[in-house]
Design a protein around this motif. Structure first.
Motif, PDB file in Angstrom:
ATOM      1  N   LEU A 105      92.929 -85.952  38.259  1.00  0.00           N
ATOM      2  CA  LEU A 105      93.765 -84.844  37.840  1.00  0.00           C
ATOM      3  C   LEU A 105      93.020 -84.356  37.559  1.00  0.00           C
ATOM      4  CD1 LEU A 105      97.278 -86.153  37.167  1.00  0.00           C
ATOM      5  CD2 LEU A 105      97.067 -85.271  39.024  1.00  0.00           C
ATOM      6  N   LEU A 106      91.742 -84.933  36.489  1.00  0.00           N
ATOM      7  CA  LEU A 106      90.756 -84.088  35.764  1.00  0.00           C
ATOM      8  C   LEU A 106      89.180 -83.820  36.287  1.00  0.00           C
ATOM      9  CD1 LEU A 106      91.349 -85.843  32.389  1.00  0.00           C
ATOM     10  CD2 LEU A 106      92.636 -83.550  32.818  1.00  0.00           C
ATOM     11  N   ALA A 107      89.702 -84.848  37.623  1.00  0.00           N
ATOM     12  CA  ALA A 107      88.484 -84.534  38.578  1.00  0.00           C
ATOM     13  C   ALA A 107      86.906 -84.516  37.169  1.00  0.00           C
ATOM     14  CB  ALA A 107      88.164 -82.788  39.358  1.00  0.00           C
ATOM     15  N   ILE A 108      86.810 -85.937  36.963  1.00  0.00           N
ATOM     16  CA  ILE A 108      86.173 -86.279  36.181  1.00  0.00           C
ATOM     17  C   ILE A 108      85.963 -88.204  36.687  1.00  0.00           C
ATOM     18  CG2 ILE A 108      85.976 -85.363  34.414  1.00  0.00           C
ATOM     19  CD1 ILE A 108      87.583 -86.971  32.201  1.00  0.00           C
ATOM     20  N   PRO A 109      84.564 -89.131  36.792  1.00  0.00           N
ATOM     21  CA  PRO A 109      84.730 -89.603  36.770  1.00  0.00           C
ATOM     22  C   PRO A 109      85.818 -91.034  35.376  1.00  0.00           C
ATOM     23  CG  PRO A 109      82.215 -89.505  36.341  1.00  0.00           C
ATOM     24  CD  PRO A 109      84.052 -88.055  35.932  1.00  0.00           C
ATOM     25  N   VAL A 110      86.154 -91.849  36.405  1.00  0.00           N
ATOM     26  CA  VAL A 110      87.222 -92.644  35.913  1.00  0.00           C
ATOM     27  C   VAL A 110      86.406 -93.616  34.048  1.00  0.00           C
ATOM     28  CG1 VAL A 110      86.651 -95.005  36.564  1.00  0.00           C
ATOM     29  CG2 VAL A 110      88.655 -94.659  35.928  1.00  0.00           C
ATOM     30  N   ASP A 111      85.420 -93.637  33.836  1.00  0.00           N
ATOM     31  CA  ASP A 111      84.752 -94.128  32.649  1.00  0.00           C
ATOM     32  C   ASP A 111      84.528 -92.942  31.809  1.00  0.00           C
ATOM     33  OD1 ASP A 111      82.612 -91.935  33.159  1.00  0.00           O
ATOM     34  OD2 ASP A 111      80.981 -93.700  33.603  1.00  0.00           O
ATOM     35  N   ARG A 112      84.988 -91.940  31.803  1.00  0.00           N
ATOM     36  CA  ARG A 112      85.156 -90.559  31.305  1.00  0.00           C
ATOM     37  C   ARG A 112      86.589 -90.689  30.558  1.00  0.00           C
ATOM     38  NH1 ARG A 112      81.472 -86.704  30.663  1.00  0.00           N
ATOM     39  NH2 ARG A 112      79.885 -87.591  31.750  1.00  0.00           N
ATOM     40  N   VAL A 113      87.783 -91.506  30.488  1.00  0.00           N
ATOM     41  CA  VAL A 113      89.356 -91.551  30.956  1.00  0.00           C
ATOM     42  C   VAL A 113      89.444 -93.168  29.767  1.00  0.00           C
ATOM     43  CG1 VAL A 113      91.418 -91.754  30.825  1.00  0.00           C
ATOM     44  CG2 VAL A 113      89.821 -90.459  32.444  1.00  0.00           C
ATOM     45  N   SER A 114      90.129 -92.742  28.382  1.00  0.00           N
ATOM     46  CA  SER A 114      90.216 -94.335  27.793  1.00  0.00           C
ATOM     47  C   SER A 114      91.394 -94.427  27.817  1.00  0.00           C
ATOM     48  CB  SER A 114      89.817 -93.829  26.616  1.00  0.00           C
ATOM     49  OG  SER A 114      89.586 -94.765  25.169  1.00  0.00           O
ATOM     50  N   LEU A 124      72.263 -87.254  43.641  1.00  0.00           N
ATOM     51  CA  LEU A 124      73.874 -88.132  42.313  1.00  0.00           C
ATOM     52  C   LEU A 124      74.486 -86.682  41.720  1.00  0.00           C
ATOM     53  CD1 LEU A 124      75.035 -90.194  41.271  1.00  0.00           C
ATOM     54  CD2 LEU A 124      74.213 -90.643  39.258  1.00  0.00           C
ATOM     55  N   HIS A 125      74.044 -86.334  41.694  1.00  0.00           N
ATOM     56  CA  HIS A 125      74.536 -84.875  40.398  1.00  0.00           C
ATOM     57  C   HIS A 125      75.850 -84.148  41.685  1.00  0.00           C
ATOM     58  CE1 HIS A 125      72.789 -84.279  36.687  1.00  0.00           C
ATOM     59  NE2 HIS A 125      71.381 -84.500  37.416  1.00  0.00           N
ATOM     60  N   SER A 126      75.180 -83.787  42.931  1.00  0.00           N
ATOM     61  CA  SER A 126      75.512 -83.554  44.073  1.00  0.00           C
ATOM     62  C   SER A 126      76.667 -84.327  44.755  1.00  0.00           C
ATOM     63  CB  SER A 126      74.523 -82.645  45.361  1.00  0.00           C
ATOM     64  OG  SER A 126      73.970 -83.406  45.617  1.00  0.00           O
ATOM     65  N   PHE A 127      76.593 -85.535  44.344  1.00  0.00           N
ATOM     66  CA  PHE A 127      77.368 -86.197  45.143  1.00  0.00           C
ATOM     67  C   PHE A 127      78.785 -86.731  44.601  1.00  0.00           C
ATOM     68  CE2 PHE A 127      79.056 -90.972  45.583  1.00  0.00           C
ATOM     69  CZ  PHE A 127      79.624 -90.641  46.703  1.00  0.00           C
ATOM     70  N   ARG A 128      78.146 -86.983  43.230  1.00  0.00           N
ATOM     71  CA  ARG A 128      79.090 -86.717  42.102  1.00  0.00           C
ATOM     72  C   ARG A 128      80.587 -85.798  42.298  1.00  0.00           C
ATOM     73  NH1 ARG A 128      76.052 -88.919  36.924  1.00  0.00           N
ATOM     74  NH2 ARG A 128      76.292 -90.635  37.060  1.00  0.00           N
ATOM     75  N   ALA A 129      79.619 -84.583  42.203  1.00  0.00           N
ATOM     76  CA  ALA A 129      80.346 -83.248  41.904  1.00  0.00           C
ATOM     77  C   ALA A 129      81.970 -83.508  42.965  1.00  0.00           C
ATOM     78  CB  ALA A 129      79.459 -82.137  42.131  1.00  0.00           C
ATOM     79  N   LEU A 130      81.246 -83.778  44.866  1.00  0.00           N
ATOM     80  CA  LEU A 130      82.265 -84.108  45.598  1.00  0.00           C
ATOM     81  C   LEU A 130      83.338 -84.914  45.788  1.00  0.00           C
ATOM     82  CD1 LEU A 130      79.446 -83.684  48.462  1.00  0.00           C
ATOM     83  CD2 LEU A 130      80.882 -82.145  48.256  1.00  0.00           C
ATOM     84  N   SER A 131      82.679 -86.495  45.218  1.00  0.00           N
ATOM     85  CA  SER A 131      83.103 -87.439  45.028  1.00  0.00           C
ATOM     86  C   SER A 131      84.495 -87.374  44.133  1.00  0.00           C
ATOM     87  CB  SER A 131      82.655 -88.389  45.023  1.00  0.00           C
ATOM     88  OG  SER A 131      81.539 -88.743  44.498  1.00  0.00           O
ATOM     89  N   HIS A 132      84.482 -86.254  43.093  1.00  0.00           N
ATOM     90  CA  HIS A 132      85.216 -86.533  41.673  1.00  0.00           C
ATOM     91  C   HIS A 132      85.722 -84.949  42.308  1.00  0.00           C
ATOM     92  CE1 HIS A 132      81.833 -88.555  39.223  1.00  0.00           C
ATOM     93  NE2 HIS A 132      82.807 -89.677  39.785  1.00  0.00           N
ATOM     94  N   HIS A 133      85.356 -84.493  43.089  1.00  0.00           N
ATOM     95  CA  HIS A 133      86.215 -83.492  43.546  1.00  0.00           C
ATOM     96  C   HIS A 133      88.385 -84.192  43.987  1.00  0.00           C
ATOM     97  CE1 HIS A 133      88.532 -79.362  44.598  1.00  0.00           C
ATOM     98  NE2 HIS A 133      87.991 -79.393  43.890  1.00  0.00           N
ATOM     99  N   PRO A 134      89.192 -83.880  43.748  1.00  0.00           N
ATOM    100  CA  PRO A 134      90.997 -84.639  43.677  1.00  0.00           C
ATOM    101  C   PRO A 134      90.921 -84.119  45.377  1.00  0.00           C
ATOM    102  CG  PRO A 134      91.139 -82.540  41.924  1.00  0.00           C
ATOM    103  CD  PRO A 134      89.238 -82.938  42.261  1.00  0.00           C
ATOM    104  N   ALA A 135      90.202 -82.863  45.732  1.00  0.00           N
ATOM    105  CA  ALA A 135      91.495 -82.338  46.787  1.00  0.00           C
ATOM    106  C   ALA A 135      89.883 -83.358  48.134  1.00  0.00           C
ATOM    107  CB  ALA A 135      91.178 -81.317  47.213  1.00  0.00           C
ATOM    108  N   ILE A 136      89.564 -83.885  48.002  1.00  0.00           N
ATOM    109  CA  ILE A 136      88.130 -84.539  48.775  1.00  0.00           C
ATOM    110  C   ILE A 136      88.417 -85.939  48.361  1.00  0.00           C
ATOM    111  CG2 ILE A 136      85.763 -84.831  48.924  1.00  0.00           C
ATOM    112  CD1 ILE A 136      85.399 -82.122  48.060  1.00  0.00           C
ATOM    113  N   GLY A 137      88.375 -86.059  49.599  1.00  0.00           N
ATOM    114  CA  GLY A 137      88.694 -87.731  50.630  1.00  0.00           C
ATOM    115  C   GLY A 137      87.261 -88.975  50.430  1.00  0.00           C
TER     116      GLY A 137
END
Ligand code: CTP
Ligand code: MG
Length: 392
Positions: free
Chosen positions: A352-361, A40-53
Protein backbone atom coordinates in the motif's frame (compact mmCIF):
# COMPACT_ATOMS: atom_id res chain seq x y z
CA UNK A 1 -10.89 3.81 -7.38
CA UNK A 2 -9.83 4.31 -11.01
CA UNK A 3 -10.53 1.75 -13.70
CA UNK A 4 -6.77 1.14 -14.00
CA UNK A 5 -6.87 -0.92 -10.80
CA UNK A 6 -8.61 -3.73 -12.66
CA UNK A 7 -5.88 -4.10 -15.30
CA UNK A 8 -2.86 -6.36 -15.04
CA UNK A 9 0.14 -4.15 -15.66
CA UNK A 10 3.68 -5.34 -16.41
CA UNK A 11 6.84 -3.33 -16.95
CA UNK A 12 9.75 -3.78 -19.33
CA UNK A 13 12.99 -2.22 -18.17
CA UNK A 14 15.47 -1.82 -21.00
CA UNK A 15 19.07 -2.10 -19.85
CA UNK A 16 20.82 -3.67 -22.82
CA UNK A 17 22.74 -0.63 -24.01
CA UNK A 18 26.49 -0.16 -23.97
CA UNK A 19 26.46 3.32 -22.49
CA UNK A 20 29.11 4.51 -24.91
CA UNK A 21 28.49 8.21 -24.40
CA UNK A 22 28.85 7.88 -20.62
CA UNK A 23 32.14 5.95 -20.87
CA UNK A 24 33.49 4.29 -17.72
CA UNK A 25 34.64 0.77 -17.01
CA UNK A 26 31.18 -0.81 -17.31
CA UNK A 27 27.91 0.11 -19.07
CA UNK A 28 26.30 3.00 -17.18
CA UNK A 29 23.25 1.01 -16.02
CA UNK A 30 25.52 -1.10 -13.77
CA UNK A 31 27.49 1.86 -12.38
CA UNK A 32 26.80 3.12 -8.86
CA UNK A 33 24.71 6.20 -8.22
CA UNK A 34 23.32 7.38 -4.89
CA UNK A 35 24.43 4.19 -3.15
CA UNK A 36 23.13 1.56 -5.60
CA UNK A 37 23.60 0.43 -9.21
CA UNK A 38 21.52 2.62 -11.55
CA UNK A 39 19.62 -0.46 -12.75
CA UNK A 40 18.59 -1.31 -9.18
CA UNK A 41 17.10 2.17 -8.63
CA UNK A 42 14.90 1.93 -11.72
CA UNK A 43 14.03 -1.72 -11.05
CA UNK A 44 12.94 -0.98 -7.48
CA UNK A 45 10.82 1.97 -8.51
CA UNK A 46 8.88 -0.23 -10.93
CA UNK A 47 8.64 -3.38 -8.85
CA UNK A 48 7.49 -1.52 -5.73
CA UNK A 49 4.72 0.35 -7.47
CA UNK A 50 1.43 -1.20 -6.29
CA UNK A 51 -0.11 -1.19 -9.79
CA UNK A 52 2.78 -3.05 -11.43
CA UNK A 53 2.51 -6.83 -11.28
CA UNK A 54 5.88 -7.83 -12.72
CA UNK A 55 9.05 -6.44 -14.25
CA UNK A 56 11.01 -7.94 -17.14
CA UNK A 57 14.58 -6.69 -17.41
CA UNK A 58 16.20 -6.64 -20.85
CA UNK A 59 20.00 -6.86 -20.72
CA UNK A 60 22.72 -7.16 -23.35
CA UNK A 61 24.27 -10.45 -24.36
CA UNK A 62 26.95 -11.13 -21.74
CA UNK A 63 25.49 -8.68 -19.18
CA UNK A 64 23.45 -11.31 -17.30
CA UNK A 65 25.95 -11.75 -14.51
CA UNK A 66 26.25 -8.01 -13.85
CA UNK A 67 22.45 -7.80 -13.85
CA UNK A 68 22.13 -10.67 -11.35
CA UNK A 69 24.73 -9.06 -9.10
CA UNK A 70 22.71 -5.83 -9.15
CA UNK A 71 19.20 -7.31 -8.89
CA UNK A 72 19.55 -10.73 -7.28
CA UNK A 73 18.92 -14.20 -8.67
CA UNK A 74 15.15 -13.95 -9.04
CA UNK A 75 14.98 -11.15 -11.62
CA UNK A 76 13.39 -12.14 -14.93
CA UNK A 77 16.11 -11.38 -17.52
CA UNK A 78 15.74 -11.32 -21.29
CA UNK A 79 18.49 -10.77 -23.86
CA UNK A 80 18.12 -7.53 -25.80
CA UNK A 81 19.05 -6.45 -29.30
CA UNK A 82 21.34 -4.08 -31.17
CA UNK A 83 19.04 -1.06 -30.81
CA UNK A 84 16.77 0.13 -28.05
CA UNK A 85 13.75 -0.75 -30.18
CA UNK A 86 14.94 -4.34 -30.66
CA UNK A 87 15.53 -4.60 -26.91
CA UNK A 88 11.97 -3.44 -26.18
CA UNK A 89 10.70 -5.90 -28.78
CA UNK A 90 12.57 -8.75 -27.08
CA UNK A 91 10.99 -7.76 -23.76
CA UNK A 92 7.50 -7.60 -25.27
CA UNK A 93 7.88 -11.02 -26.93
CA UNK A 94 9.07 -12.52 -23.62
CA UNK A 95 6.12 -10.96 -21.82
CA UNK A 96 3.76 -12.32 -24.48
CA UNK A 97 5.29 -15.81 -24.12
CA UNK A 98 4.84 -15.52 -20.33
CA UNK A 99 1.10 -14.90 -20.73
CA UNK A 100 1.02 -11.19 -21.64
CA UNK A 101 -0.59 -8.34 -19.73
CA UNK A 102 -3.34 -5.77 -20.21
CA UNK A 103 -0.97 -2.86 -19.94
CA UNK A 104 2.76 -2.42 -20.19
CA UNK A 105 5.17 0.28 -19.11
CA UNK A 106 8.46 0.59 -20.98
CA UNK A 107 11.23 2.30 -19.05
CA UNK A 108 14.91 3.16 -19.63
CA UNK A 109 17.13 1.74 -16.92
CA UNK A 110 19.21 4.89 -17.40
CA UNK A 111 16.45 6.98 -15.72
CA UNK A 112 16.95 5.82 -12.13
CA UNK A 113 14.78 8.26 -10.18
CA UNK A 114 11.23 7.30 -11.02
CA UNK A 115 8.65 8.51 -8.52
CA UNK A 116 5.29 6.76 -8.19
CA UNK A 117 3.08 9.74 -9.14
CA UNK A 118 4.44 9.68 -12.72
CA UNK A 119 3.32 6.05 -13.04
CA UNK A 120 -0.06 6.96 -11.52
CA UNK A 121 -0.54 9.76 -14.07
CA UNK A 122 0.40 7.48 -16.99
CA UNK A 123 -1.96 4.69 -15.93
CA UNK A 124 -4.82 7.13 -15.44
CA UNK A 125 -4.24 8.53 -18.95
CA UNK A 126 -4.39 4.98 -20.38
CA UNK A 127 -8.08 4.89 -19.47
CA UNK A 128 -8.64 7.22 -22.46
CA UNK A 129 -5.83 6.43 -24.93
CA UNK A 130 -3.83 3.33 -25.95
CA UNK A 131 -0.57 5.11 -25.11
CA UNK A 132 0.66 7.74 -22.64
CA UNK A 133 4.04 9.41 -22.23
CA UNK A 134 5.57 11.80 -19.66
CA UNK A 135 6.75 15.11 -21.11
CA UNK A 136 8.35 18.31 -19.86
CA UNK A 137 8.18 21.72 -21.49
CA UNK A 138 11.19 23.04 -23.37
CA UNK A 139 12.49 26.00 -21.37
CA UNK A 140 15.59 27.08 -23.29
CA UNK A 141 15.41 29.15 -26.45
CA UNK A 142 15.79 26.88 -29.44
CA UNK A 143 17.82 27.83 -32.42
CA UNK A 144 19.11 26.37 -35.65
CA UNK A 145 22.36 27.10 -37.37
CA UNK A 146 22.43 28.62 -40.83
CA UNK A 147 22.86 26.23 -43.75
CA UNK A 148 26.23 27.82 -44.43
CA UNK A 149 27.88 26.75 -41.19
CA UNK A 150 28.06 27.76 -37.53
CA UNK A 151 26.15 30.99 -37.82
CA UNK A 152 22.74 31.64 -36.35
CA UNK A 153 19.99 30.65 -38.72
CA UNK A 154 16.24 31.03 -38.47
CA UNK A 155 14.53 31.09 -35.07
CA UNK A 156 12.73 27.96 -33.87
CA UNK A 157 9.53 28.44 -31.91
CA UNK A 158 9.14 26.55 -28.62
CA UNK A 159 5.39 26.57 -29.14
CA UNK A 160 3.98 23.07 -28.81
CA UNK A 161 7.37 21.41 -28.24
CA UNK A 162 7.93 18.93 -25.40
CA UNK A 163 10.79 16.80 -24.12
CA UNK A 164 9.79 13.13 -23.95
CA UNK A 165 10.78 10.86 -21.05
CA UNK A 166 10.14 7.29 -19.99
CA UNK A 167 8.37 5.27 -18.60
CA UNK A 168 5.89 5.19 -21.44
CA UNK A 169 2.64 3.31 -20.88
CA UNK A 170 0.64 1.34 -23.40
CA UNK A 171 -2.15 -1.05 -24.00
CA UNK A 172 -0.02 -4.21 -24.27
CA UNK A 173 -1.70 -5.67 -27.38
CA UNK A 174 -1.47 -2.35 -29.23
CA UNK A 175 2.25 -1.91 -28.49
CA UNK A 176 3.12 -5.52 -29.32
CA UNK A 177 1.27 -5.19 -32.62
CA UNK A 178 3.04 -1.89 -33.39
CA UNK A 179 6.44 -3.51 -32.79
CA UNK A 180 5.60 -6.57 -34.87
CA UNK A 181 4.41 -4.39 -37.76
CA UNK A 182 7.23 -1.84 -37.65
CA UNK A 183 9.15 -1.89 -40.90
CA UNK A 184 10.28 1.71 -40.86
CA UNK A 185 13.72 3.16 -40.37
CA UNK A 186 15.11 1.93 -37.02
CA UNK A 187 16.64 5.37 -36.52
CA UNK A 188 13.14 6.89 -36.42
CA UNK A 189 11.96 4.52 -33.70
CA UNK A 190 13.77 6.26 -30.83
CA UNK A 191 10.88 5.56 -28.49
CA UNK A 192 7.78 3.38 -28.37
CA UNK A 193 5.27 6.20 -28.69
CA UNK A 194 6.70 6.89 -32.17
CA UNK A 195 5.61 3.40 -33.24
CA UNK A 196 2.05 4.01 -32.10
CA UNK A 197 1.93 7.36 -33.86
CA UNK A 198 3.15 5.75 -37.08
CA UNK A 199 0.02 3.57 -36.97
CA UNK A 200 -2.22 6.55 -36.22
CA UNK A 201 -2.94 5.70 -32.56
CA UNK A 202 -3.46 8.48 -30.01
CA UNK A 203 -0.76 8.96 -27.40
CA UNK A 204 -1.69 11.05 -24.36
CA UNK A 205 0.78 13.52 -22.82
CA UNK A 206 1.12 13.64 -19.03
CA UNK A 207 3.40 15.75 -16.84
CA UNK A 208 6.91 14.29 -16.56
CA UNK A 209 9.41 14.81 -13.75
CA UNK A 210 12.79 16.57 -13.66
CA UNK A 211 14.10 13.71 -11.50
CA UNK A 212 13.57 11.35 -14.47
CA UNK A 213 16.32 12.97 -16.52
CA UNK A 214 18.32 10.29 -18.36
CA UNK A 215 21.93 9.53 -17.48
CA UNK A 216 23.61 9.90 -20.86
CA UNK A 217 27.02 11.56 -20.41
CA UNK A 218 29.64 11.28 -17.69
CA UNK A 219 28.65 14.70 -16.25
CA UNK A 220 25.11 13.47 -15.72
CA UNK A 221 26.30 11.23 -12.87
CA UNK A 222 27.41 14.25 -10.87
CA UNK A 223 24.22 16.17 -11.63
CA UNK A 224 22.03 13.21 -10.64
CA UNK A 225 24.00 12.59 -7.45
CA UNK A 226 23.57 16.23 -6.43
CA UNK A 227 19.90 16.27 -7.38
CA UNK A 228 19.33 13.16 -5.34
CA UNK A 229 21.02 14.48 -2.24
CA UNK A 230 19.60 18.05 -2.28
CA UNK A 231 18.75 18.87 1.24
CA UNK A 232 16.13 16.43 2.36
CA UNK A 233 14.64 16.66 5.81
CA UNK A 234 13.73 13.60 7.77
CA UNK A 235 10.39 14.09 9.52
CA UNK A 236 8.80 11.78 12.06
CA UNK A 237 5.15 11.44 12.92
CA UNK A 238 3.28 9.34 15.45
CA UNK A 239 -0.22 7.96 15.36
CA UNK A 240 -2.43 6.24 17.92
CA UNK A 241 -5.84 4.67 17.58
CA UNK A 242 -8.24 2.45 19.51
CA UNK A 243 -11.33 0.57 18.38
CA UNK A 244 -13.79 -1.53 20.34
CA UNK A 245 -14.04 -5.31 19.75
CA UNK A 246 -17.61 -6.46 19.09
CA UNK A 247 -19.43 -9.62 18.03
CA UNK A 248 -20.50 -10.13 14.43
CA UNK A 249 -17.87 -8.03 12.65
CA UNK A 250 -14.90 -9.09 10.52
CA UNK A 251 -11.51 -8.21 11.98
CA UNK A 252 -9.29 -6.07 9.75
CA UNK A 253 -5.75 -5.38 10.94
CA UNK A 254 -3.09 -3.81 8.75
CA UNK A 255 -5.21 -4.24 5.63
CA UNK A 256 -5.56 -7.99 6.22
CA UNK A 257 -8.73 -9.87 7.20
CA UNK A 258 -7.86 -11.93 10.30
CA UNK A 259 -9.98 -14.88 11.43
CA UNK A 260 -11.26 -14.11 14.94
CA UNK A 261 -14.48 -14.50 16.93
CA UNK A 262 -14.96 -10.73 17.08
CA UNK A 263 -14.13 -7.69 14.96
CA UNK A 264 -13.48 -4.00 15.43
CA UNK A 265 -16.35 -1.56 15.36
CA UNK A 266 -16.17 1.89 13.85
CA UNK A 267 -17.48 4.04 11.05
CA UNK A 268 -15.12 2.61 8.40
CA UNK A 269 -13.82 -0.98 8.54
CA UNK A 270 -12.19 0.13 11.84
CA UNK A 271 -8.71 -1.11 10.87
CA UNK A 272 -6.96 0.33 13.91
CA UNK A 273 -3.47 -0.44 12.55
CA UNK A 274 -3.97 1.40 9.27
CA UNK A 275 -5.62 4.31 11.08
CA UNK A 276 -2.58 4.70 13.35
CA UNK A 277 -0.32 4.57 10.29
CA UNK A 278 -2.38 7.21 8.48
CA UNK A 279 -2.10 9.51 11.50
CA UNK A 280 1.65 8.88 11.72
CA UNK A 281 2.13 9.86 8.06
CA UNK A 282 -0.15 12.89 8.37
CA UNK A 283 1.71 13.80 11.56
CA UNK A 284 5.06 13.67 9.76
CA UNK A 285 3.59 16.00 7.14
CA UNK A 286 1.96 18.15 9.82
CA UNK A 287 -1.23 17.91 7.78
CA UNK A 288 -3.88 17.21 10.37
CA UNK A 289 -5.23 13.77 11.21
CA UNK A 290 -7.43 11.06 9.73
CA UNK A 291 -10.59 12.63 11.13
CA UNK A 292 -9.90 15.99 9.49
CA UNK A 293 -9.55 14.37 6.05
CA UNK A 294 -12.21 11.65 6.43
CA UNK A 295 -14.78 12.96 8.94
CA UNK A 296 -16.80 10.14 10.59
CA UNK A 297 -19.84 12.40 10.07
CA UNK A 298 -19.46 11.96 6.29
CA UNK A 299 -21.59 8.97 5.15
CA UNK A 300 -19.29 8.25 2.19
CA UNK A 301 -16.68 6.71 4.56
CA UNK A 302 -19.21 4.36 6.20
CA UNK A 303 -17.79 0.84 5.93
CA UNK A 304 -14.92 2.17 3.76
CA UNK A 305 -11.85 -0.06 3.48
CA UNK A 306 -9.08 1.73 5.37
CA UNK A 307 -6.49 1.04 2.67
CA UNK A 308 -8.05 4.02 0.88
CA UNK A 309 -7.04 6.28 3.76
CA UNK A 310 -3.50 4.92 3.72
CA UNK A 311 -3.22 5.37 -0.04
CA UNK A 312 -4.38 8.95 0.45
CA UNK A 313 -1.65 9.53 3.05
CA UNK A 314 0.99 8.05 0.73
CA UNK A 315 -0.20 10.33 -2.06
CA UNK A 316 0.04 13.34 0.28
CA UNK A 317 3.71 12.47 0.96
CA UNK A 318 4.34 12.11 -2.78
CA UNK A 319 2.52 15.36 -3.55
CA UNK A 320 5.04 17.11 -1.28
CA UNK A 321 7.90 15.49 -3.23
CA UNK A 322 8.67 13.24 -0.26
CA UNK A 323 9.42 9.58 0.27
CA UNK A 324 8.46 7.21 3.05
CA UNK A 325 11.63 5.96 4.68
CA UNK A 326 10.18 3.65 7.35
CA UNK A 327 7.09 2.83 9.37
CA UNK A 328 6.91 1.03 12.70
CA UNK A 329 3.64 -0.30 14.06
CA UNK A 330 2.82 -1.75 17.47
CA UNK A 331 -0.48 -3.55 18.02
CA UNK A 332 -1.73 -3.91 21.58
CA UNK A 333 -4.14 -6.76 22.20
CA UNK A 334 -4.55 -9.95 24.19
CA UNK A 335 -6.02 -11.80 21.19
CA UNK A 336 -5.76 -12.65 18.36
CA UNK A 337 -2.08 -13.56 18.23
CA UNK A 338 -0.42 -11.26 15.70
CA UNK A 339 2.72 -13.39 15.14
CA UNK A 340 1.18 -15.76 12.57
CA UNK A 341 -0.11 -12.78 10.53
CA UNK A 342 2.88 -10.49 10.90
CA UNK A 343 4.48 -11.18 7.50
CA UNK A 344 1.17 -10.90 5.65
CA UNK A 345 0.46 -7.58 7.33
CA UNK A 346 3.98 -6.28 6.61
CA UNK A 347 3.67 -7.26 2.95
CA UNK A 348 0.25 -5.62 2.63
CA UNK A 349 1.41 -2.36 4.23
CA UNK A 350 4.56 -2.35 2.07
CA UNK A 351 2.38 -2.79 -1.00
CA UNK A 352 0.00 0.00 0.00
CA UNK A 353 2.88 2.37 0.73
CA UNK A 354 4.87 1.29 -2.35
CA UNK A 355 8.00 0.68 -0.28
CA UNK A 356 10.15 -2.43 0.27
CA UNK A 357 8.96 -4.73 3.03
CA UNK A 358 12.21 -4.25 4.96
CA UNK A 359 11.02 -0.68 5.63
CA UNK A 360 7.89 -1.90 7.38
CA UNK A 361 8.01 -3.08 10.99
CA UNK A 362 5.04 -4.75 12.67
CA UNK A 363 5.18 -5.56 16.37
CA UNK A 364 2.63 -6.64 18.94
CA UNK A 365 2.31 -6.80 22.68
CA UNK A 366 -0.25 -7.63 25.33
CA UNK A 367 -0.81 -5.53 28.44
CA UNK A 368 -0.58 -8.45 30.87
CA UNK A 369 -4.39 -8.53 31.01
CA UNK A 370 -4.43 -4.97 32.38
CA UNK A 371 -6.74 -2.25 31.08
CA UNK A 372 -9.24 -2.34 28.20
CA UNK A 373 -6.88 -4.17 25.85
CA UNK A 374 -6.05 -6.64 28.59
CA UNK A 375 -9.73 -7.36 29.16
CA UNK A 376 -10.21 -7.86 25.42
CA UNK A 377 -12.59 -4.91 25.06
CA UNK A 378 -10.65 -3.35 22.21
CA UNK A 379 -7.41 -3.17 20.26
CA UNK A 380 -4.98 -0.25 20.28
CA UNK A 381 -2.27 0.60 17.76
CA UNK A 382 0.73 2.91 17.89
CA UNK A 383 2.60 3.88 14.73
CA UNK A 384 5.66 5.92 13.90
CA UNK A 385 6.46 7.03 10.36
CA UNK A 386 9.69 8.53 9.11
CA UNK A 387 9.51 10.39 5.84
CA UNK A 388 12.03 12.34 3.80
CA UNK A 389 10.84 15.70 2.54
CA UNK A 390 12.65 18.10 0.22
CA UNK A 391 13.84 21.11 2.21
CA UNK A 392 12.17 23.68 -0.01
N1 CTP B 1 19.12 0.17 -24.54
C1 CTP B 1 18.81 -1.16 -24.74
N2 CTP B 1 19.27 -1.81 -25.84
C2 CTP B 1 20.03 -1.17 -26.75
C3 CTP B 1 20.32 0.20 -26.58
C4 CTP B 1 19.85 0.85 -25.46
O1 CTP B 1 18.13 -1.77 -23.90
N3 CTP B 1 20.47 -1.85 -27.78
C5 CTP B 1 18.64 0.84 -23.33
C6 CTP B 1 19.78 1.42 -22.49
O2 CTP B 1 20.35 0.44 -21.64
C7 CTP B 1 19.12 2.57 -21.75
C8 CTP B 1 17.98 2.97 -22.68
O3 CTP B 1 17.85 1.94 -23.66
O4 CTP B 1 18.59 2.14 -20.51
C9 CTP B 1 18.21 4.33 -23.30
O5 CTP B 1 19.32 4.26 -24.20
P1 CTP B 1 20.64 5.14 -24.13
O6 CTP B 1 20.52 6.20 -23.09
O7 CTP B 1 21.01 5.53 -25.51
O8 CTP B 1 21.71 4.08 -23.53
P2 CTP B 1 22.92 3.41 -24.26
O9 CTP B 1 22.55 2.99 -25.63
O10 CTP B 1 23.44 2.37 -23.34
O11 CTP B 1 24.00 4.60 -24.31
P3 CTP B 1 24.83 5.11 -25.59
O12 CTP B 1 23.80 5.44 -26.64
O13 CTP B 1 25.57 6.30 -25.09
O14 CTP B 1 25.73 3.98 -25.97
MG1 MG C 1 21.94 4.47 -27.14
Amino acid sequence: MSASASHYTAAILVAAGRGERAGGSMPKQFAMLAGAPILLHSFRALSHHPAIGRVIVVVGDGQEEMARTALGEDARLVTGGATRRLSVRAGLEALSADGGADRVLVHDAARPFLHAPVVDRLLRALDDAPGAIPVLPVVDTLTRNAATGLLLGEAVSREGLWRVQTPQAFDFAVLLDAHRRWSGDEALATDDAALLRALGHDVALVEGDAALEKITHKEDFVRAEVLHSVAIQPRTGMGYDVHRLVEGKPLWLGGVAIPHDRGLSGHSDADVALHALVDALLGALAEGDIGSHFPPSDPQWKGAPSHRFLTFARERVEARGGRIAHVDLTLICEAPKIGPHRETIRARIAQLLAIPVDRVSVKATTTERLGFAGRGEGIAAHAIATILLPDL
